[in-house]
Design a protein around this motif. Structure first.
Motif, PDB file in Angstrom:
ATOM      1  N   TYR A  17      -3.467   7.410  -2.916  1.00  0.00           N
ATOM      2  CA  TYR A  17      -3.170   6.042  -2.486  1.00  0.00           C
ATOM      3  C   TYR A  17      -3.240   5.090  -3.677  1.00  0.00           C
ATOM      4  O   TYR A  17      -4.027   5.297  -4.606  1.00  0.00           O
ATOM      5  CB  TYR A  17      -4.184   5.579  -1.443  1.00  0.00           C
ATOM      6  N   HIS A  18      -2.423   4.072  -3.641  1.00  0.00           N
ATOM      7  CA  HIS A  18      -2.488   3.026  -4.667  1.00  0.00           C
ATOM      8  C   HIS A  18      -1.889   1.750  -4.096  1.00  0.00           C
ATOM      9  O   HIS A  18      -1.240   1.780  -3.056  1.00  0.00           O
ATOM     10  CB  HIS A  18      -1.755   3.443  -5.939  1.00  0.00           C
ATOM     11  N   LEU A  19      -2.127   0.658  -4.776  1.00  0.00           N
ATOM     12  CA  LEU A  19      -1.456  -0.587  -4.427  1.00  0.00           C
ATOM     13  C   LEU A  19      -0.299  -0.727  -5.391  1.00  0.00           C
ATOM     14  O   LEU A  19      -0.477  -0.641  -6.607  1.00  0.00           O
ATOM     15  CB  LEU A  19      -2.416  -1.771  -4.542  1.00  0.00           C
ATOM     16  N   MET A  20       0.917  -0.878  -4.849  1.00  0.00           N
ATOM     17  CA  MET A  20       2.108  -0.956  -5.690  1.00  0.00           C
ATOM     18  C   MET A  20       2.466  -2.420  -5.884  1.00  0.00           C
ATOM     19  O   MET A  20       2.699  -3.145  -4.915  1.00  0.00           O
ATOM     20  CB  MET A  20       3.247  -0.226  -4.978  1.00  0.00           C
ATOM     21  N   LEU A  21       2.454  -2.825  -7.142  1.00  0.00           N
ATOM     22  CA  LEU A  21       2.888  -4.185  -7.467  1.00  0.00           C
ATOM     23  C   LEU A  21       4.365  -4.103  -7.820  1.00  0.00           C
ATOM     24  O   LEU A  21       4.729  -3.418  -8.770  1.00  0.00           O
ATOM     25  CB  LEU A  21       2.090  -4.726  -8.657  1.00  0.00           C
ATOM     26  N   ILE A  63       0.872  -1.178   0.000  1.00  0.00           N
ATOM     27  CA  ILE A  63       0.000   0.000   0.000  1.00  0.00           C
ATOM     28  C   ILE A  63       0.904   1.221   0.000  1.00  0.00           C
ATOM     29  O   ILE A  63       1.779   1.351   0.867  1.00  0.00           O
ATOM     30  CB  ILE A  63      -0.908   0.013   1.247  1.00  0.00           C
ATOM     31  N   HIS A  64       0.719   2.098  -0.976  1.00  0.00           N
ATOM     32  CA  HIS A  64       1.546   3.306  -1.094  1.00  0.00           C
ATOM     33  C   HIS A  64       0.691   4.558  -1.011  1.00  0.00           C
ATOM     34  O   HIS A  64      -0.474   4.557  -1.397  1.00  0.00           O
ATOM     35  CB  HIS A  64       2.287   3.316  -2.426  1.00  0.00           C
ATOM     36  N   GLU A  65       1.345   5.606  -0.541  1.00  0.00           N
ATOM     37  CA  GLU A  65       0.717   6.917  -0.471  1.00  0.00           C
ATOM     38  C   GLU A  65       1.592   7.900  -1.243  1.00  0.00           C
ATOM     39  O   GLU A  65       2.811   7.874  -1.100  1.00  0.00           O
ATOM     40  CB  GLU A  65       0.655   7.330   1.006  1.00  0.00           C
ATOM     41  N   ARG A  83       6.263  12.529  -3.676  1.00  0.00           N
ATOM     42  CA  ARG A  83       6.974  11.321  -3.275  1.00  0.00           C
ATOM     43  C   ARG A  83       5.963  10.257  -2.904  1.00  0.00           C
ATOM     44  O   ARG A  83       4.850  10.559  -2.523  1.00  0.00           O
ATOM     45  CB  ARG A  83       7.833  11.604  -2.027  1.00  0.00           C
ATOM     46  N   MET A  84       6.394   9.002  -2.994  1.00  0.00           N
ATOM     47  CA  MET A  84       5.511   7.959  -2.488  1.00  0.00           C
ATOM     48  C   MET A  84       6.204   7.151  -1.413  1.00  0.00           C
ATOM     49  O   MET A  84       7.421   7.021  -1.399  1.00  0.00           O
ATOM     50  CB  MET A  84       4.976   7.079  -3.605  1.00  0.00           C
ATOM     51  N   ARG A  85       5.408   6.666  -0.480  1.00  0.00           N
ATOM     52  CA  ARG A  85       5.970   5.863   0.593  1.00  0.00           C
ATOM     53  C   ARG A  85       4.982   4.748   0.921  1.00  0.00           C
ATOM     54  O   ARG A  85       3.777   4.878   0.705  1.00  0.00           O
ATOM     55  CB  ARG A  85       6.243   6.718   1.831  1.00  0.00           C
TER      56      ARG A  85
HETATM   57 CU   LIG Z   1       3.827   3.352  -5.321  1.00  0.00          CU
END
Ligand SMILES: [Cu+2]
Length: 147
Positions: free
Chosen positions: A100-104, A67-69, A78-80
């Protein structure tokens, strides 16, 4: 009431109960990748009937699903990774580009527009109970990718 009718009522009651407790996923999609790209984002609108939290996921094409923001940090996007995303009861929580996104990550193959990806989301309810939500997400280009 006959025994058969009582049993039917009990069965229907249980079915309705478990349906109500399910989180729903609307409009899932995954951003297409270019050759050599190892990671991409999955976007979806989630709604949970009771307070819950998205805590992660799995996909056969990725080594991990985080899970990324995205957020502005000194004028730079930036994303974390975050450990969980709250899903307040009855509210739509939208994971979308720029948020927000789900990072694969660790993609095992390129994802082309028109493909469909299977992702299983993990949702935690009542503190510790976890449930899974199977999502089939079409792969799409962002308008900016389609040049
Ligand atoms: Cu990401």
């Amino acid at each position: 009431m006959s025994r058969r009718l009582v049993m039917l009522a009990v069965t229907l009651g249980l079915a309705a109960g478990s349906l109500q407790a399910q989180t729903t996923a609307r409009d899932p999609w995954v951003r297409a990748t270019v050759p050599g790209q190892q990671a991409t984002g999955l976007f979806v609108e989630l709604r949970s009937p009771t307070d819950a939290r998205l805590v992660g996921g799995t996909s056969p094409v990725a080594n991990s699903v985080e899970i990324h923001e995205m957020r502005m940090d000194n004028g730079v996007m930036r994303m974390r990774a975050v450990p969980a995303l709250p899903l307040p009861a009855g509210q739509s929580v939208k994971l979308s580009p720029g948020g927000y996104h789900l990072m694969l990550t660790g993609l095992k193959q390129p994802l082309k527009a028109g493909d469909t990806l299977a992702v299983t989301l993990t949702i935690e309810r009542d503190g510790s109970k976890t449930e899974t939500l199977d999502v089939r997400a079409p792969v799409r280009l962002l308008p900016a990718d389609a040049r």
